[in-house]
Design a protein around this motif. Structure first.
Motif, PDB file in Angstrom:
ATOM      1  N   ARG A 136       6.672  -7.606  -3.227  1.00  0.00           N
ATOM      2  CA  ARG A 136       5.979  -6.326  -3.327  1.00  0.00           C
ATOM      3  C   ARG A 136       6.370  -5.380  -2.210  1.00  0.00           C
ATOM      4  O   ARG A 136       6.333  -4.163  -2.388  1.00  0.00           O
ATOM      5  CB  ARG A 136       4.469  -6.554  -3.286  1.00  0.00           C
ATOM      6  N   ASP A 140       6.971  -1.648  -2.893  1.00  0.00           N
ATOM      7  CA  ASP A 140       6.065  -0.660  -2.303  1.00  0.00           C
ATOM      8  C   ASP A 140       6.822   0.553  -1.782  1.00  0.00           C
ATOM      9  O   ASP A 140       6.327   1.670  -1.807  1.00  0.00           O
ATOM     10  CB  ASP A 140       5.318  -1.267  -1.104  1.00  0.00           C
ATOM     11  N   ASP A 154       0.690  -6.419   2.527  1.00  0.00           N
ATOM     12  CA  ASP A 154       1.693  -7.295   1.925  1.00  0.00           C
ATOM     13  C   ASP A 154       2.444  -8.087   2.997  1.00  0.00           C
ATOM     14  O   ASP A 154       2.800  -9.243   2.781  1.00  0.00           O
ATOM     15  CB  ASP A 154       2.669  -6.470   1.072  1.00  0.00           C
TER      16      ASP A 154
END
Ligand SMILES: *[C@@H]1O[C@H](CO)[C@@H](O)[C@H](O)[C@H]1NC(C)=O
Length: 211
Positions: A136, A140, A154
């Motif tokens: 992620r 992101d 994260d």
């Protein structure tokens, strides 16, 4: 001569992404995205690394092999810090994959006691978690709205995955996985350190009250 074309394409795409981001972030109730700073690899690594070991890891991770050791021809180019976070995140994902492959290789060894085998399985559950969070991190960065807002969480999640593995291996310090996990944890930490260079988005200013 494929390489120059490839880097040209990248050079063309990056400003495009920045422009898209600008458009999406100024409309509606989106958060306000602070401009992402640009700097050289050396500046970024110097800014976030507190130990000589981490600095070395940072430079090794962010300087592509082809460009390293180029002497006077080495370019000290400024890049957006989000690119450095992305590159470090991909490096960490590669390291997780290599450790998972090493674990699979050991799985079939008859010499491995059943208890240690179980510890390895549980360690890998931590890696699964870290892979999800680290995956992620790169995603992101594609949008400046989610970028900094979720980035820290994260990075924390990936680190938690590394630590979850380590706790399962405390009884097996001689396991090859133990050493690999410590090295992978440092790579995870590096992503978190670099993420500190990405400015946090701020909520939009409150609407001015109408008279
Ligand atoms: C991880 O980093 C720390 C310092 O930043 C260093 O002391 C340690 O040796 C590193 N561990 C591995 C396995 O690379």
């Amino acid at each position: 001569m494929v390489k120059p074309i490839g880097s040209l394409a990248i050079a063309a795409v990056v400003p495009l992404l920045a422009a898209l981001c600008l458009v999406s972030c100024t409309g509606g109730d989106a958060r306000w995205c602070a401009p992402v700073p640009s700097m050289t690899v050396e500046q970024a690594c110097d800014a976030v690394c507190g130990t000589a070991h981490m600095l070395k890891l940072c430079l090794r991770t962010l300087q592509p092999r082809a460009r390293r050791g180029g002497g006077e021809h080495r370019r000290r180019r400024d890049d957006a810090v989000t690119r450095y976070v992305g590159a470090a995140a991909r490096g960490a994902l590669d390291a997780y994959a290599a450790t998972a492959a090493a674990k699979r290789g050991m799985q079939y060894s008859a010499a491995l006691p059943a208890e240690e085998r179980t510890a390895h399985e549980r360690c890998m559950a931590g890696y699964d978690l870290a892979v999800r969070f680290m995956g992620r991190v790169a995603g992101d960065l594609a949008s400046c709205e989610t970028a900094a807002a979720r980035l820290r969480d994260d990075c924390d999640g990936s680190l938690a995955g590394m630590d979850a593995c380590r706790r399962k291996l405390f009884g097996y310090p001689a396991s090859p996985l133990y050493g690999r996990n410590l090295a992978d944890r440092n790579k995870t930490m590096l992503v978190g350190l670099l993420s500190n260079l990405v400015p946090m988005p701020t909520p939009p200013p409150p609407p001015t009250p109408s008279p």
